[in-house]
Write an enzyme that holds these catalytic residues in place. Structure first.
Site, PDB file in Angstrom:
ATOM      1  N   LEU A 245     -17.772   1.345   3.306  1.00  0.00           N
ATOM      2  CA  LEU A 245     -17.850   1.430   1.843  1.00  0.00           C
ATOM      3  C   LEU A 245     -17.504   0.117   1.157  1.00  0.00           C
ATOM      4  CD1 LEU A 245     -16.306   4.975   1.291  1.00  0.00           C
ATOM      5  CD2 LEU A 245     -18.690   4.323   1.651  1.00  0.00           C
TER       6      LEU A 245
ATOM      7  N   HIS B  32     -20.600   1.738  -3.518  1.00  0.00           N
ATOM      8  CA  HIS B  32     -20.296   3.151  -3.275  1.00  0.00           C
ATOM      9  C   HIS B  32     -19.236   3.652  -4.264  1.00  0.00           C
ATOM     10  CE1 HIS B  32     -21.487   1.721   0.903  1.00  0.00           C
ATOM     11  NE2 HIS B  32     -22.347   2.702   0.689  1.00  0.00           N
TER      12      HIS B  32
ATOM     13  N   GLN C 100     -29.181   2.787  -7.549  1.00  0.00           N
ATOM     14  CA  GLN C 100     -30.490   2.190  -7.860  1.00  0.00           C
ATOM     15  C   GLN C 100     -30.860   1.118  -6.833  1.00  0.00           C
ATOM     16  OE1 GLN C 100     -32.762   3.135  -9.918  1.00  0.00           O
ATOM     17  NE2 GLN C 100     -34.130   1.394  -9.541  1.00  0.00           N
TER      18      GLN C 100
ATOM     19  N   ASP D  69     -31.228   1.382  -3.833  1.00  0.00           N
ATOM     20  CA  ASP D  69     -32.251   1.943  -2.938  1.00  0.00           C
ATOM     21  C   ASP D  69     -33.272   2.692  -3.790  1.00  0.00           C
ATOM     22  OD1 ASP D  69     -31.070   1.441  -0.086  1.00  0.00           O
ATOM     23  OD2 ASP D  69     -29.397   2.084  -1.324  1.00  0.00           O
TER      24      ASP D  69
HETATM   25  P1  AMP Z   1     -25.527   3.755   2.053  1.00  0.00           P
HETATM   26  O1  AMP Z   1     -24.126   3.953   2.555  1.00  0.00           O
HETATM   27  O2  AMP Z   1     -26.015   2.361   2.195  1.00  0.00           O
HETATM   28  O3  AMP Z   1     -26.479   4.810   2.551  1.00  0.00           O
HETATM   29  O4  AMP Z   1     -25.444   3.973   0.490  1.00  0.00           O
HETATM   30  C1  AMP Z   1     -24.919   5.167  -0.040  1.00  0.00           C
HETATM   31  C2  AMP Z   1     -25.228   5.211  -1.507  1.00  0.00           C
HETATM   32  O5  AMP Z   1     -24.639   4.087  -2.152  1.00  0.00           O
HETATM   33  C3  AMP Z   1     -26.722   5.158  -1.804  1.00  0.00           C
HETATM   34  O6  AMP Z   1     -27.009   6.035  -2.888  1.00  0.00           O
HETATM   35  C4  AMP Z   1     -26.920   3.720  -2.193  1.00  0.00           C
HETATM   36  O7  AMP Z   1     -28.026   3.515  -3.053  1.00  0.00           O
HETATM   37  C5  AMP Z   1     -25.621   3.423  -2.906  1.00  0.00           C
HETATM   38  N1  AMP Z   1     -25.389   1.987  -2.932  1.00  0.00           N
HETATM   39  C6  AMP Z   1     -25.402   1.131  -1.880  1.00  0.00           C
HETATM   40  N2  AMP Z   1     -25.207  -0.137  -2.304  1.00  0.00           N
HETATM   41  C7  AMP Z   1     -25.091  -0.081  -3.653  1.00  0.00           C
HETATM   42  C8  AMP Z   1     -24.884  -1.048  -4.672  1.00  0.00           C
HETATM   43  N3  AMP Z   1     -24.775  -2.341  -4.399  1.00  0.00           N
HETATM   44  N4  AMP Z   1     -24.811  -0.620  -5.952  1.00  0.00           N
HETATM   45  C9  AMP Z   1     -24.934   0.698  -6.255  1.00  0.00           C
HETATM   46  N5  AMP Z   1     -25.116   1.658  -5.339  1.00  0.00           N
HETATM   47  C10 AMP Z   1     -25.197   1.282  -4.053  1.00  0.00           C
END
Ligand code: AMP
Length: 283
Positions: free
Chosen positions: A35, A39, A151, A153
């Protein structure tokens, strides 16, 4: 501060039912762990929209291709649990692969449809089917009122919204803006793979998006040319795609398009694949 952490699905359902007592609303923040502040921005937004927050940490094998980084994806559960506790999360669902897929890969999956085959989906075949399948499972296990995504992703956000709309999933989807480092690089769990040199090279992605925004009054072709100039010919940066799509349909926009366009970029920097995007008003 210790955060109640559960891995089995029946225990999770019971723990969520307990949170729901007295009619408290529930938010779900799905993550793959490792994280960072991105996150935690989702958790912050969740706190504003629901009474109780459930976070999940699960590195989902279904959404990784055979040559991708599933095995070496960073797993930092203790640190993640501590950060989530500090951020006010009420329950952490951290299942094992066997908890989620007791029979191995599911026989039945969610199909992302044609938008699952372009851009990220073209480079990562099956990725979005795997992502939607695990999101559907998480929604069924936790049953939240609201689920939060970043956003960062953008194609994932589009497809989750479509799944929720097309399959009438009873949940509200909230999207949180991309959290960036002070120099503009989007926060990502994969940034920790970057060497110091690659970290510097990675700025080509936000630079390309800034160049696109600066050229957006000259039509989408010129806009993409300006962005491409920031990516191409850079040592150690191999672009996968650069595209502008209509955010409502995810279809590429034509040169004469006027309105909001989502500019999406993906590139390999050293051995690390990075993605980023920006909403740009064209014309
Ligand atoms: P992940 O752990 O990479 O699957 O991400 C989990 C959630 O966090 C997903 O909804 C991602 O889009 C979001 N997320 C990841 N990086 C960012 C960021 N830099 N800014 C905002 N949300 C993020």
């Amino acid at each position: 501060m210790t955060l109640p952490t559960v891995s089995s699905i029946p225990e999770t359902r019971a723990a969520v039912a307990a949170l729901r007592e007295a009619g408290r609303s529930v938010a779900l923040v799905p993550t793959m762990g490792a994280l960072h502040d991105g996150h935690l921005a989702l958790v912050g937004r969740a706190r504003e929209t629901a009474d109780a927050i459930v976070a999940s940490v699960f590195v989902n094998p279904l959404q990784f291709g055979p040559t991708e980084d599933f095995d070496r994806y960073p797993r930092t559960l203790d640190a993640d649990a501590a950060a989530l506790a500090r951020a006010g999360v009420d329950l952490l669902f951290a299942p094992s692969v066997a908890d989620m897929y007791p029979e191995g890969r599911t026989l039945i999956t969610v199909a992302a449809g044609p938008v699952g085959d372009v851009l990220e989906g073209r480079v990562r075949p099956g990725h979005f089917d795997g992502m939607l399948t695990v999101v559907a499972k998480l929604l069924h296990i936790v049953g939240p009122d609201v689920v939060l995504f970043g956003q960062k992703d953008a194609q994932q956000v589009f497809l989750v919204r479509r799944m929720v709309a097309d399959l009438d999933v009873p949940v509200r989807v909230e999207v949180v803006p991309t959290v960036r480092e002070p120099d503009g690089l989007a926060r990502s769990s994969r940034n920790r793979y970057l060497s110091a040199d690659d970290r510097r090279r990675a700025l080509a992605l936000p630079s390309a998006l800034r160049a696109a925004a600066a050229a957006a009054d000259r039509g989408t072709e010129r806009m993409l040319e300006a962005a491409r100039a920031e990516l191409e010919g850079r040592d150690g940066v191999r672009p996968d795609y650069l595209a502008a799509v209509d955010p409502a349909t995810f279809q590429p926009v034509e040169d004469r398009y006027r309105g909001p366009a989502l500019v999406l970029v993906a590139a390999r920097v050293g051995g690390t694949r990075l993605i980023d995007n920006a909403l740009v008003p064209v014309g």
